[in-house]
Design a protein around this motif. Structure first.
Motif, PDB file in Angstrom:
ATOM      1  N   ARG A 117      60.477 -17.100 -34.768  1.00 29.42           N
ATOM      2  CA  ARG A 117      59.566 -17.441 -34.073  1.00 29.42           C
ATOM      3  C   ARG A 117      58.736 -17.070 -35.718  1.00 29.42           C
ATOM      4  O   ARG A 117      58.136 -17.969 -36.191  1.00 29.42           O
ATOM      5  N   ILE A 118      58.494 -15.732 -36.233  1.00 25.19           N
ATOM      6  CA  ILE A 118      58.112 -15.276 -36.904  1.00 25.19           C
ATOM      7  C   ILE A 118      58.344 -16.028 -38.801  1.00 25.19           C
ATOM      8  O   ILE A 118      57.472 -16.074 -39.569  1.00 25.19           O
ATOM      9  N   ARG A 119      59.169 -15.781 -38.926  1.00 23.51           N
ATOM     10  CA  ARG A 119      60.146 -16.970 -39.791  1.00 23.51           C
ATOM     11  C   ARG A 119      59.548 -18.466 -40.306  1.00 23.51           C
ATOM     12  O   ARG A 119      58.982 -18.352 -41.404  1.00 23.51           O
ATOM     13  N   ASP A 120      59.433 -18.703 -38.780  1.00 23.69           N
ATOM     14  CA  ASP A 120      58.711 -19.992 -38.480  1.00 23.69           C
ATOM     15  C   ASP A 120      56.959 -19.947 -38.878  1.00 23.69           C
ATOM     16  O   ASP A 120      56.473 -21.312 -38.742  1.00 23.69           O
ATOM     17  N   GLY A 121      56.345 -18.398 -39.033  1.00 22.32           N
ATOM     18  CA  GLY A 121      54.810 -18.426 -39.034  1.00 22.32           C
ATOM     19  C   GLY A 121      54.189 -18.352 -38.303  1.00 22.32           C
ATOM     20  O   GLY A 121      53.099 -19.428 -37.420  1.00 22.32           O
ATOM     21  N   ASP A 122      54.442 -18.283 -37.007  1.00 19.94           N
ATOM     22  CA  ASP A 122      54.121 -18.311 -35.178  1.00 19.94           C
ATOM     23  C   ASP A 122      53.553 -17.177 -34.894  1.00 19.94           C
ATOM     24  O   ASP A 122      54.399 -16.070 -35.500  1.00 19.94           O
ATOM     25  N   SER A 123      51.971 -17.673 -35.259  1.00 20.50           N
ATOM     26  CA  SER A 123      51.286 -15.998 -35.595  1.00 20.50           C
ATOM     27  C   SER A 123      51.090 -15.335 -34.205  1.00 20.50           C
ATOM     28  O   SER A 123      51.558 -14.406 -33.646  1.00 20.50           O
ATOM     29  N   ASP A 124      51.250 -15.992 -33.434  1.00 17.17           N
ATOM     30  CA  ASP A 124      52.156 -16.067 -31.378  1.00 17.17           C
ATOM     31  C   ASP A 124      52.996 -14.819 -31.141  1.00 17.17           C
ATOM     32  O   ASP A 124      53.166 -13.551 -30.393  1.00 17.17           O
ATOM     33  N   ALA A 125      54.002 -14.601 -32.467  1.00 16.86           N
ATOM     34  CA  ALA A 125      55.608 -14.419 -32.004  1.00 16.86           C
ATOM     35  C   ALA A 125      54.696 -12.820 -32.744  1.00 16.86           C
ATOM     36  O   ALA A 125      55.570 -12.126 -32.174  1.00 16.86           O
ATOM     37  N   TRP A 126      54.152 -13.192 -33.690  1.00 15.62           N
ATOM     38  CA  TRP A 126      53.964 -11.666 -35.185  1.00 15.62           C
ATOM     39  C   TRP A 126      53.416 -11.247 -33.512  1.00 15.62           C
ATOM     40  O   TRP A 126      53.906  -9.861 -33.573  1.00 15.62           O
ATOM     41  N   GLN A 127      52.348 -11.311 -32.892  1.00 17.47           N
ATOM     42  CA  GLN A 127      51.528 -10.523 -32.042  1.00 17.47           C
ATOM     43  C   GLN A 127      52.179 -10.082 -31.039  1.00 17.47           C
ATOM     44  O   GLN A 127      52.686  -8.924 -30.742  1.00 17.47           O
ATOM     45  N   ALA A 128      53.112 -11.372 -30.261  1.00 12.37           N
ATOM     46  CA  ALA A 128      54.504 -10.442 -29.210  1.00 12.37           C
ATOM     47  C   ALA A 128      55.025  -9.087 -29.876  1.00 12.37           C
ATOM     48  O   ALA A 128      54.932  -8.152 -29.026  1.00 12.37           O
ATOM     49  N   LEU A 129      55.873  -9.090 -31.328  1.00  9.84           N
ATOM     50  CA  LEU A 129      55.988  -8.186 -32.190  1.00  9.84           C
ATOM     51  C   LEU A 129      54.893  -7.142 -31.881  1.00  9.84           C
ATOM     52  O   LEU A 129      55.638  -5.742 -31.458  1.00  9.84           O
TER      53      LEU A 129
END
Length: 215
Positions: free
Chosen positions: A16-28
């Protein structure tokens, strides 16, 4: 599909981060920030410096993301980057690193390889000159992206990034000072970090400058 195993959760977040999903980045960040802070703070006993090191580690992960193929556990990978950043901090402070850089036990009892085996010696030996090159690369990448936004008259993004990184406000505080929503601010922040990673990756720097970029 139900995702329950740690490796599956991590793989899903990375995709999801590779797809630019900022929510996934925050989740990480939410998933690993506490562990990285506990590790770093236990070694230098300086909360503010620990937070800076962990932030640098997450940025290092973004920069190296194109080279992360999932063959190494994400937790191990993040701790490796954090160990590099911690070593850099200690050397800048003139302190001798007394770190267990090879292995430590993770929460599930397995061993985490911090330094990647044969790369330990060269990674620890990174010089002050390398640090200057790294800082220069990041500075140039920021300047390039800011110039692109100026040319595109993306003033809202520029204002948000300035408040986030120069003033040091939180996403919520930036949203309150602008006409943006908190989600838009988070999206701008994630986009900025991903663009910096992309620009730096194209610089073809030597692996000793950014060990996180080495395959």
């Amino acid at each position: 599909m139900t995702i329950s195993e740690p490796s599956e959760i991590d793989a899903h977040l990375v995709a999801r981060i590779r797809d630019g999903d900022s929510d996934a980045w925050q989740a990480l960040i939410d998933r690993y920030e506490g562990r990285l802070l506990a590790y770093t703070n236990s070694r230098i006993r300086d909360r503010a410096a620990s937070e800076d090191i962990v932030q640098e580690a997450f940025v290092g992960f973004l920069i190296s993301l194109p080279n992360y193929d999932g063959s190494k556990r994400l937790e191990s990978y993040l701790f490796s980057i954090c160990a590099y950043k911690l070593t850099d901090h200690l050397r800048r402070e003139g302190r001798r690193p007394a770190l267990q850089l090879h292995r430590r036990a993770s929460g599930d009892g397995t061993n985490i390889d911090f330094a990647g085996g044969e790369r330990v010696a060269s990674s620890i030996a990174r010089s002050g000159e390398r640090k200057q090159i790294e800082q220069s690369a990041i500075r140039d990448a920021i300047a390039e992206q800011i110039q692109r936004w100026k040319q595109g008259e993306s003033w809202s993004k520029l204002k948000a990034i300035e408040l986030l990184y120069v003033v040091g406000l939180s996403n919520k505080a930036v949203a309150e000072k602008t006409d943006l929503t908190e989600q838009q601010v988070a999206n701008f922040k994630s986009d900025f970090q991903l663009r910096l990673r992309s620009i730096i990756s194209r610089m073809n720097l030597d692996a000793e400058v950014f060990p996180e970029l080495a395959e």
